[in-house]
Design a protein around this motif. Structure first.
Motif, PDB file in Angstrom:
ATOM      1  N   VAL A 186       0.834  -1.208   0.000  1.00  0.00           N
ATOM      2  CA  VAL A 186       0.000   0.000   0.000  1.00  0.00           C
ATOM      3  C   VAL A 186       0.867   1.255   0.000  1.00  0.00           C
ATOM      4  O   VAL A 186       0.551   2.243  -0.670  1.00  0.00           O
ATOM      5  N   ARG A 187       1.967   1.200   0.744  1.00  0.00           N
ATOM      6  CA  ARG A 187       2.856   2.370   0.761  1.00  0.00           C
ATOM      7  C   ARG A 187       3.502   2.599  -0.618  1.00  0.00           C
ATOM      8  O   ARG A 187       3.711   3.747  -1.034  1.00  0.00           O
ATOM      9  N   LYS A 188       3.811   1.520  -1.306  1.00  0.00           N
ATOM     10  CA  LYS A 188       4.359   1.649  -2.671  1.00  0.00           C
ATOM     11  C   LYS A 188       3.304   2.266  -3.598  1.00  0.00           C
ATOM     12  O   LYS A 188       3.616   3.165  -4.407  1.00  0.00           O
ATOM     13  N   LEU A 189       2.067   1.797  -3.486  1.00  0.00           N
ATOM     14  CA  LEU A 189       0.992   2.357  -4.304  1.00  0.00           C
ATOM     15  C   LEU A 189       0.726   3.810  -3.937  1.00  0.00           C
ATOM     16  O   LEU A 189       0.401   4.635  -4.812  1.00  0.00           O
ATOM     17  N   GLN A 190       0.856   4.112  -2.653  1.00  0.00           N
ATOM     18  CA  GLN A 190       0.696   5.510  -2.215  1.00  0.00           C
ATOM     19  C   GLN A 190       1.775   6.393  -2.846  1.00  0.00           C
ATOM     20  O   GLN A 190       1.512   7.525  -3.285  1.00  0.00           O
ATOM     21  N   GLY A 191       2.989   5.853  -2.918  1.00  0.00           N
ATOM     22  CA  GLY A 191       4.074   6.598  -3.555  1.00  0.00           C
ATOM     23  C   GLY A 191       3.807   6.838  -5.034  1.00  0.00           C
ATOM     24  O   GLY A 191       4.060   7.945  -5.555  1.00  0.00           O
ATOM     25  N   ASP A 192       3.286   5.807  -5.736  1.00  0.00           N
ATOM     26  CA  ASP A 192       2.942   5.977  -7.165  1.00  0.00           C
ATOM     27  C   ASP A 192       1.853   7.028  -7.336  1.00  0.00           C
ATOM     28  O   ASP A 192       1.921   7.877  -8.244  1.00  0.00           O
ATOM     29  N   ARG A 193       0.877   6.969  -6.482  1.00  0.00           N
ATOM     30  CA  ARG A 193      -0.228   7.932  -6.551  1.00  0.00           C
ATOM     31  C   ARG A 193       0.279   9.356  -6.311  1.00  0.00           C
ATOM     32  O   ARG A 193      -0.085  10.289  -7.053  1.00  0.00           O
ATOM     33  N   ASP A 194       1.107   9.498  -5.276  1.00  0.00           N
ATOM     34  CA  ASP A 194       1.660  10.826  -4.973  1.00  0.00           C
ATOM     35  C   ASP A 194       2.493  11.348  -6.153  1.00  0.00           C
ATOM     36  O   ASP A 194       2.470  12.548  -6.469  1.00  0.00           O
ATOM     37  N   HIS A 195       3.228  10.421  -6.785  1.00  0.00           N
ATOM     38  CA  HIS A 195       4.067  10.812  -7.919  1.00  0.00           C
ATOM     39  C   HIS A 195       3.222  11.393  -9.055  1.00  0.00           C
ATOM     40  O   HIS A 195       3.532  12.476  -9.583  1.00  0.00           O
ATOM     41  N   TYR A 196       2.150  10.683  -9.418  1.00  0.00           N
ATOM     42  CA  TYR A 196       1.334  11.151 -10.541  1.00  0.00           C
ATOM     43  C   TYR A 196       0.488  12.357 -10.155  1.00  0.00           C
ATOM     44  O   TYR A 196       0.178  13.210 -11.011  1.00  0.00           O
ATOM     45  N   GLU A 197       0.101  12.456  -8.873  1.00  0.00           N
ATOM     46  CA  GLU A 197      -0.628  13.650  -8.440  1.00  0.00           C
ATOM     47  C   GLU A 197       0.248  14.888  -8.598  1.00  0.00           C
ATOM     48  O   GLU A 197      -0.202  15.938  -9.067  1.00  0.00           O
ATOM     49  N   GLY A 198       1.527  14.742  -8.205  1.00  0.00           N
ATOM     50  CA  GLY A 198       2.449  15.871  -8.361  1.00  0.00           C
ATOM     51  C   GLY A 198       2.710  16.195  -9.822  1.00  0.00           C
ATOM     52  O   GLY A 198       2.785  17.380 -10.212  1.00  0.00           O
ATOM     53  N   LYS A 199       2.850  15.166 -10.662  1.00  0.00           N
ATOM     54  CA  LYS A 199       3.141  15.375 -12.070  1.00  0.00           C
ATOM     55  C   LYS A 199       1.961  16.033 -12.772  1.00  0.00           C
ATOM     56  O   LYS A 199       2.139  16.994 -13.561  1.00  0.00           O
ATOM     57  N   VAL A 200       0.754  15.553 -12.497  1.00  0.00           N
ATOM     58  CA  VAL A 200      -0.445  16.131 -13.115  1.00  0.00           C
ATOM     59  C   VAL A 200      -0.635  17.566 -12.637  1.00  0.00           C
ATOM     60  O   VAL A 200      -1.000  18.455 -13.424  1.00  0.00           O
ATOM     61  N   ALA A 201      -0.388  17.805 -11.363  1.00  0.00           N
ATOM     62  CA  ALA A 201      -0.542  19.178 -10.844  1.00  0.00           C
ATOM     63  C   ALA A 201       0.414  20.131 -11.556  1.00  0.00           C
ATOM     64  O   ALA A 201       0.044  21.274 -11.902  1.00  0.00           O
ATOM     65  N   GLY A 202       1.652  19.671 -11.814  1.00  0.00           N
ATOM     66  CA  GLY A 202       2.621  20.525 -12.517  1.00  0.00           C
ATOM     67  C   GLY A 202       2.220  20.803 -13.943  1.00  0.00           C
ATOM     68  O   GLY A 202       2.334  21.950 -14.434  1.00  0.00           O
ATOM     69  N   LEU A 203       1.731  19.772 -14.649  1.00  0.00           N
ATOM     70  CA  LEU A 203       1.316  19.956 -16.048  1.00  0.00           C
ATOM     71  C   LEU A 203       0.095  20.869 -16.140  1.00  0.00           C
ATOM     72  O   LEU A 203       0.001  21.700 -17.059  1.00  0.00           O
ATOM     73  N   ARG A 204      -0.829  20.730 -15.205  1.00  0.00           N
ATOM     74  CA  ARG A 204      -2.012  21.594 -15.212  1.00  0.00           C
ATOM     75  C   ARG A 204      -1.635  23.041 -14.911  1.00  0.00           C
ATOM     76  O   ARG A 204      -2.223  23.984 -15.475  1.00  0.00           O
ATOM     77  N   ARG A 205      -0.673  23.212 -14.029  1.00  0.00           N
ATOM     78  CA  ARG A 205      -0.246  24.579 -13.713  1.00  0.00           C
ATOM     79  C   ARG A 205       0.352  25.261 -14.952  1.00  0.00           C
ATOM     80  O   ARG A 205       0.046  26.435 -15.240  1.00  0.00           O
ATOM     81  N   LYS A 206       1.154  24.517 -15.700  1.00  0.00           N
ATOM     82  CA  LYS A 206       1.733  25.083 -16.934  1.00  0.00           C
ATOM     83  C   LYS A 206       0.646  25.416 -17.944  1.00  0.00           C
ATOM     84  O   LYS A 206       0.695  26.459 -18.620  1.00  0.00           O
ATOM     85  N   SER A 207      -0.335  24.495 -18.052  1.00  0.00           N
ATOM     86  CA  SER A 207      -1.429  24.742 -19.009  1.00  0.00           C
ATOM     87  C   SER A 207      -2.232  25.971 -18.621  1.00  0.00           C
ATOM     88  O   SER A 207      -2.608  26.800 -19.472  1.00  0.00           O
TER      89      SER A 207
END
Length: 344
Positions: A186-207
């Motif tokens: 679960v902690r590994k999946l939490q890390g994956d989720r956090d990773h993509y949440e941060g990545k999507v947030a950055g791409l949306r901010r640029k857009s």
């Protein structure tokens, strides 16, 4: 009256492997049968805290049941050493038969019984030996009783290790191995989720910044955002799914752990009852040993001196003058009254 022995605890075929497998099967069934829920990951924080308390309790339990086994072993050794010393002190004396009597054949038979693998076999063999001893009307002794108890204690210890210590150890292992493994997932999946949440947030901010300037996001930037949003969605679903299963698992361990506790307490209480019953049956023979020792004492104890002998011992030796008798008032009596005076 002799204490009755309760029937054996778990079947003789029980092993530490199927103890653990049985617990794991219950936990897996609880997870599979849990009602489907959504977004339970926030509940993991308080549930994990409850699990850590449970883990500490299980660790303490294993330590305590192991200490009990060690302490009982030390007590049995100390008791046997005491009886051996008492028997040694009785050699070549009137009490030797009652304290140290044990023939070579019985000693050899007890040594063979001690090597028996199953406690049930030891119990049956000891009962057969004691029955034969009673039918032959051969007197027992403190050493013989202690030897029987020592062999029975070894069998009791093996049974305790098998049905109590093993249960506690395998319970702890089944719980901690499963939860720790699932927590890591679960902690590994939490890390994956956090990773993509941060990545999507950055791409949306640029857009959004481009849109604020009246510009359009490049196609490759839009495609990248869409790909990462899909990955985030997948990571979210996988994380919440495993988090929900983990919540059900921890709840089963913490809230339904009484099921394993019941089995352990059942095994312990039956073992303790059997131990007391078996040892009481053997120690019951000490009453006969004590009666025999009392008879030996009466037969060999010094006879008290007679009254005539005591009086002769108190008489003065020939040629020795006895001291003069003291007046009665010198010996504590009241002095005689003075003679009455004549009247004039």
């Amino acid at each position: 009256a002799k204490t009755n022995v309760v029937a054996s605890t778990p079947p003789a075929t029980a092993t530490t492997m199927n103890i653990k497998a049985k617990i794991e099967e219950r936990l897996q069934r609880a997870v599979d049968e849990a009602a489907p829920t959504k977004n339970r990951s926030p509940e993991l924080i308080p549930l994990t805290a409850e699990y850590e308390k449970m883990r500490k309790s299980l660790r303490t339990l294993v330590t305590m049941v192991t200490n009990y086994a060690d302490t009982t072993g030390h007590m049995n050794t100390a008791r046997e050493d005491l009886v051996k010393h008492l028997a040694m002190m009785s050699r070549n004396g009137p009490l030797e038969q009652e304290l140290s009597g044990l023939d070579d054949a019985s000693t050899a038979a007890l040594a063979q019984i001690k090597e028996s693998a199953e406690p049930e076999n030891v119990d049956a063999a000891l009962k057969a030996m004691r029955k034969a001893q009673t039918e032959a009307e051969s007197g027992s002794s403190l050493m013989a009783v202690q030897k029987f108890v020592s062999v029975q204690s070894i069998a009791n210890g093996r049974e305790y290790e098998k049905h109590v210590v093993a249960w506690a150890i395998e319970w702890e292992l089944a719980v901690t191995e499963r939860i720790d493994r699932d927590l890591a997932i679960v902690r590994k999946l939490q890390g994956d989720r956090d990773h993509y949440e941060g990545k999507v947030a950055g791409l949306r901010r640029k857009s959004n910044e481009l849109e604020a300037k009246g510009k359009t996001s490049p196609r490759n930037q839009v495609a990248k955002l869409e790909r990462n949003e899909e990955k985030l969605k997948d990571a979210f679903v996988r994380h919440e799914s495993e988090a929900g299963r983990l919540c059900a698992l921890i709840e089963s361990v913490v809230h339904d752990g009484w099921i394993e506790l019941y089995q352990l307490c059942r095994n312990y209480m039956k073992w303790e009852s059997n131990r007391v019953g078996r040892e009481s049956d053997i120690y019951h023979e000490l009453a006969g040993v004590l009666d025999s020792m009392k008879a030996t004492y009466k037969q060999n104890a010094p006879k008290p001196a007679s009254t005539t002998t005591a009086a002769a011992a108190a008489a003065p030796a020939p040629g020795v003058r006895s001291p003069p008798a003291l007046p009665s008032h010198r010996r504590g009596a009241a002095p005689p009254p003075p003679p009455p005076q004549e009247s004039s």
